[in-house]
Motif scaffolding. Structure first.
Motif, PDB file in Angstrom:
ATOM      1  N   ASN A   1       0.828  -1.199   0.000  1.00  0.00           N
ATOM      2  CA  ASN A   1       0.000   0.000   0.000  1.00  0.00           C
ATOM      3  C   ASN A   1       0.860   1.245   0.000  1.00  0.00           C
ATOM      4  OD1 ASN A   1       0.411   0.862   3.010  1.00  0.00           O
ATOM      5  ND2 ASN A   1      -0.088  -1.318   3.086  1.00  0.00           N
ATOM      6  N   ALA A   2       0.248   2.358  -0.342  1.00  0.00           N
ATOM      7  CA  ALA A   2       0.909   3.657  -0.319  1.00  0.00           C
ATOM      8  C   ALA A   2      -0.094   4.681   0.188  1.00  0.00           C
ATOM      9  CB  ALA A   2       1.417   4.037  -1.699  1.00  0.00           C
ATOM     10  N   GLU A   3       0.405   5.871   0.529  1.00  0.00           N
ATOM     11  CA  GLU A   3      -0.484   6.924   1.006  1.00  0.00           C
ATOM     12  C   GLU A   3      -0.015   8.262   0.464  1.00  0.00           C
ATOM     13  OE1 GLU A   3      -3.162   7.348   4.927  1.00  0.00           O
ATOM     14  OE2 GLU A   3      -1.019   7.176   5.314  1.00  0.00           O
ATOM     15  N   TRP A   4      -0.948   8.974  -0.161  1.00  0.00           N
ATOM     16  CA  TRP A   4      -0.698  10.330  -0.666  1.00  0.00           C
ATOM     17  C   TRP A   4      -1.499  11.305   0.174  1.00  0.00           C
ATOM     18  CZ3 TRP A   4      -3.635  14.379  -2.213  1.00  0.00           C
ATOM     19  CH2 TRP A   4      -2.999  15.407  -2.921  1.00  0.00           C
TER      20      TRP A   4
ATOM     21  N   PHE B   1       3.344  11.879  -1.974  1.00  0.00           N
ATOM     22  CA  PHE B   1       3.351  10.509  -1.467  1.00  0.00           C
ATOM     23  C   PHE B   1       4.205  10.461  -0.202  1.00  0.00           C
ATOM     24  CE2 PHE B   1       1.708   9.208  -5.599  1.00  0.00           C
ATOM     25  CZ  PHE B   1       0.831   8.204  -5.208  1.00  0.00           C
ATOM     26  N   LYS B   2       3.583  10.119   0.892  1.00  0.00           N
ATOM     27  CA  LYS B   2       4.273  10.177   2.178  1.00  0.00           C
ATOM     28  C   LYS B   2       4.766   8.832   2.665  1.00  0.00           C
ATOM     29  CE  LYS B   2       0.671   9.472   5.666  1.00  0.00           C
ATOM     30  NZ  LYS B   2       1.338   8.284   6.245  1.00  0.00           N
ATOM     31  N   SER B   3       4.217   7.715   2.164  1.00  0.00           N
ATOM     32  CA  SER B   3       4.641   6.418   2.683  1.00  0.00           C
ATOM     33  C   SER B   3       4.266   5.302   1.725  1.00  0.00           C
ATOM     34  CB  SER B   3       4.011   6.144   4.053  1.00  0.00           C
ATOM     35  OG  SER B   3       2.603   6.069   3.949  1.00  0.00           O
ATOM     36  N   ALA B   4       4.975   4.198   1.855  1.00  0.00           N
ATOM     37  CA  ALA B   4       4.646   2.958   1.158  1.00  0.00           C
ATOM     38  C   ALA B   4       5.046   1.811   2.068  1.00  0.00           C
ATOM     39  CB  ALA B   4       5.374   2.856  -0.182  1.00  0.00           C
ATOM     40  N   GLY B   5       4.274   0.740   2.029  1.00  0.00           N
ATOM     41  CA  GLY B   5       4.555  -0.346   2.947  1.00  0.00           C
ATOM     42  C   GLY B   5       4.099  -1.687   2.446  1.00  0.00           C
TER      43      GLY B   5
ATOM     44  N   ALA C   1       2.764  -8.929  10.486  1.00  0.00           N
ATOM     45  CA  ALA C   1       4.067  -8.262  10.481  1.00  0.00           C
ATOM     46  C   ALA C   1       4.034  -7.221   9.371  1.00  0.00           C
ATOM     47  CB  ALA C   1       5.197  -9.262  10.249  1.00  0.00           C
ATOM     48  N   SER C   2       4.429  -5.997   9.678  1.00  0.00           N
ATOM     49  CA  SER C   2       4.283  -4.904   8.727  1.00  0.00           C
ATOM     50  C   SER C   2       5.522  -4.005   8.736  1.00  0.00           C
ATOM     51  CB  SER C   2       3.040  -4.081   9.082  1.00  0.00           C
ATOM     52  OG  SER C   2       2.959  -2.898   8.304  1.00  0.00           O
ATOM     53  N   TYR C   3       5.877  -3.520   7.535  1.00  0.00           N
ATOM     54  CA  TYR C   3       6.946  -2.532   7.401  1.00  0.00           C
ATOM     55  C   TYR C   3       6.440  -1.384   6.545  1.00  0.00           C
ATOM     56  CZ  TYR C   3      11.107  -0.124   5.705  1.00  0.00           C
ATOM     57  OH  TYR C   3      12.028   0.841   5.381  1.00  0.00           O
ATOM     58  N   ASN C   4       6.657  -0.160   7.007  1.00  0.00           N
ATOM     59  CA  ASN C   4       6.239   1.028   6.292  1.00  0.00           C
ATOM     60  C   ASN C   4       7.413   1.996   6.206  1.00  0.00           C
ATOM     61  OD1 ASN C   4       3.786   1.893   5.011  1.00  0.00           O
ATOM     62  ND2 ASN C   4       3.708   3.607   6.446  1.00  0.00           N
ATOM     63  N   ARG C   5       7.626   2.569   5.030  1.00  0.00           N
ATOM     64  CA  ARG C   5       8.720   3.519   4.820  1.00  0.00           C
ATOM     65  C   ARG C   5       8.146   4.896   4.539  1.00  0.00           C
ATOM     66  NH1 ARG C   5      14.287   4.715   5.363  1.00  0.00           N
ATOM     67  NH2 ARG C   5      14.610   6.529   4.031  1.00  0.00           N
ATOM     68  N   LEU C   6       8.620   5.902   5.274  1.00  0.00           N
ATOM     69  CA  LEU C   6       8.163   7.262   5.087  1.00  0.00           C
ATOM     70  C   LEU C   6       9.009   7.969   4.027  1.00  0.00           C
ATOM     71  CD1 LEU C   6       7.586   8.331   8.801  1.00  0.00           C
ATOM     72  CD2 LEU C   6       5.975   7.276   7.204  1.00  0.00           C
ATOM     73  N   PHE C   7       8.352   8.867   3.272  1.00  0.00           N
ATOM     74  CA  PHE C   7       9.014   9.632   2.220  1.00  0.00           C
ATOM     75  C   PHE C   7       8.638  11.110   2.348  1.00  0.00           C
ATOM     76  CE2 PHE C   7       8.128   5.409   0.332  1.00  0.00           C
ATOM     77  CZ  PHE C   7       9.427   4.986   0.116  1.00  0.00           C
TER      78      PHE C   7
END
Length: 297
Positions: A201-204, A235-239, A263-269
Motif C-alpha cells: 500500500n501507499a499513502e498520498w 506521497f508520504k509512505s509505502a509499505g 508483520a508490517s513494514y512502512n517507509r516514510l518519504f
C-alpha cells in the motif's frame, strides 16, 4: 498508529470467506494435491450469506508516525456482510461495499462504497522527551469513498488479487486535508484452515495534512529546540504487510475462533521523512507487529 492493526489483520479473514464461496459455487474437481479442497465438496457454511467477524488483539506500534519508540496497544475490529453489503475493516475505521456481486458468476468482483476512519496524531503515548513537549494533536475523522476490483483464481483455483483505493477528507477540523490510499493485496489458502495475505500500500496526502503532522512552527521550535520546517504534500509512505490467519478447528467455513498474526513494514518519504520529528527524533522505518483472536458467526 495505535489502531493501524485492525484494518490490516482482519482483512485476511474477510477475504477468506470469499475464497470459500468461490470454491463452493464452482463446478468440477481439483486434484488432491491442490490444497486437498475439491471444488464440488466445499461448502461455504456459515460464510454463505450474512456473517460477522469480530476480533481483538494487541500490537506493537510506533507512538506516532515517524517515531522510533514503540508501545503495546489493544485493538478491536469487525468485518462481514449484511444484506449483501460488505463490511471491511480499515486502520481505525470501516469501509462498506454496496455492490452486491459476491455470489455472481465469474472471476471478477467490484467494490464501491463509503469509508471512514479515525486518525490519532501525537498524543499522550509519545515517549520522546522532546516531542512530548508539544500539545496533543486533535483527533481527525476522515470520511470518503473506496473502490476496488478483485480477481479470483489468478495463480490457482483458490487465490484472490484485489486492487483498491480509498479517498478521504478530514471532517473534524484536525488536519483539514485529503488522503488517498491505493493498495494491492494477494490472498491464498495454505490449507482449509490457514490463509495468508500479502498487502502492499501507499499513502498520498495534501499540503494541509502534511503541514499539520510534519510542520514545525516557530512556536514549536521554541518549545522543542527543533528547527522550523515547512511541510509539503505528496506521497508520504509505502509499505508491505504479511498477515496469516489460522482457524482453531482447521476449517474456516464453519465459523468459530481463529488466530490472526501480522508483520508490517512502512517507509516514510517526502515531508514525512524529512520533518525533524522523524529525521532528528525518530525514524523513517516504521515496523508493526501484532496478534489477535477473531470469531466468525
Amino acid at each position: 498508529m495505535r489502531i493501524i492493526l485492525p484494518g490490516v489483520a482482519l482483512a485476511a479473514l474477510l477475504a477468506a470467506p470469499a475464497i470459500a464461496q468461490d470454491t463452493a459455487g464452482a463446478s468440477g474437481t481439483v486434484r488432491a494435491t491442490e490444497y486437498d479442497m475439491p471444488r464440488d465438496q466445499v461448502d461455504a457454511g456459515v460464510l454463505d450469506g450474512d456473517f460477522f467477524i469480530i476480533g481483538a488483539g494487541v500490537g506493537l506500534v510506533p507512538t506516532y508516525e515517524g517515531s522510533d519508540d514503540y508501545v503495546v496497544t489493544p485493538f478491536p475490529a469487525i468485518a462481514g456482510r449484511v444484506g449483501g453489503i460488505g463490511i471491511a475493516p480499515r486502520a481505525g475505521g470501516i469501509a462498506l461495499d454496496l455492490i452486491s456481486d459476491y455470489d455472481t458468476p465469474g472471476n471478477v468482483q467490484f467494490q464501491l462504497g463509503p469509508v471512514a476512519r479515525l486518525r490519532f496524531g501525537r498524543d499522550g503515548d509519545v515517549k520522546d522527551d522532546v516531542v512530548e513537549r508539544l500539545e496533543d494533536q486533535d483527533l481527525a475523522v476522515e470520511v470518503g469513498a473506496n473502490a476496488g476490483v478483485t480477481f479470483a483464481q489468478v495463480l490457482h483455483p483458490y487465490d484472490r488479487l484485489t486492487v483498491s483505493s480509498d479517498i478521504r477528507w478530514d471532517v473534524a477540523g484536525a488536519h483539514d486535508g485529503m488522503v488517498i490510499t491505493p493498495g494491492i493485496s494477494y490472498l491464498t489458502p495454505l490449507s482449509r484452515g490457514i490463509f495468508a495475505a500479502l498487502n502492499a500500500n501507499a499513502e498520498w496526502v495534501d499540503d494541509s495534512f502534511a503541514e499539520y503532522y510534519y510542520g514545525v512552527t516557530a512556536a514549536d521550535a521554541a518549545v522543542t529546540g527543533l528547527p522550523q520546517y515547512d511541510a509539503d504534500g505528496g506521497f508520504k509512505s509505502a509499505g508491505i504487510n504479511l498477515v496469516a490467519g489460522f482457524d482453531l478447528n482447521g476449517d474456516i467455513t464453519d465459523g468459530g475462533l481463529s488466530i490472526v498474526g501480522l508483520a508490517s513494514y512502512n517507509r516514510l518519504f517526502g515531508s514525512a521523512e524529512d520533518t525533524p520529528f522523524t529525521s532528528i527524533r525518530g525514524s523513517a522505518d516504521q515496523w508493526v507487529g501484532g496478534i489477535g483472536l477473531a470469531y466468525t458467526f
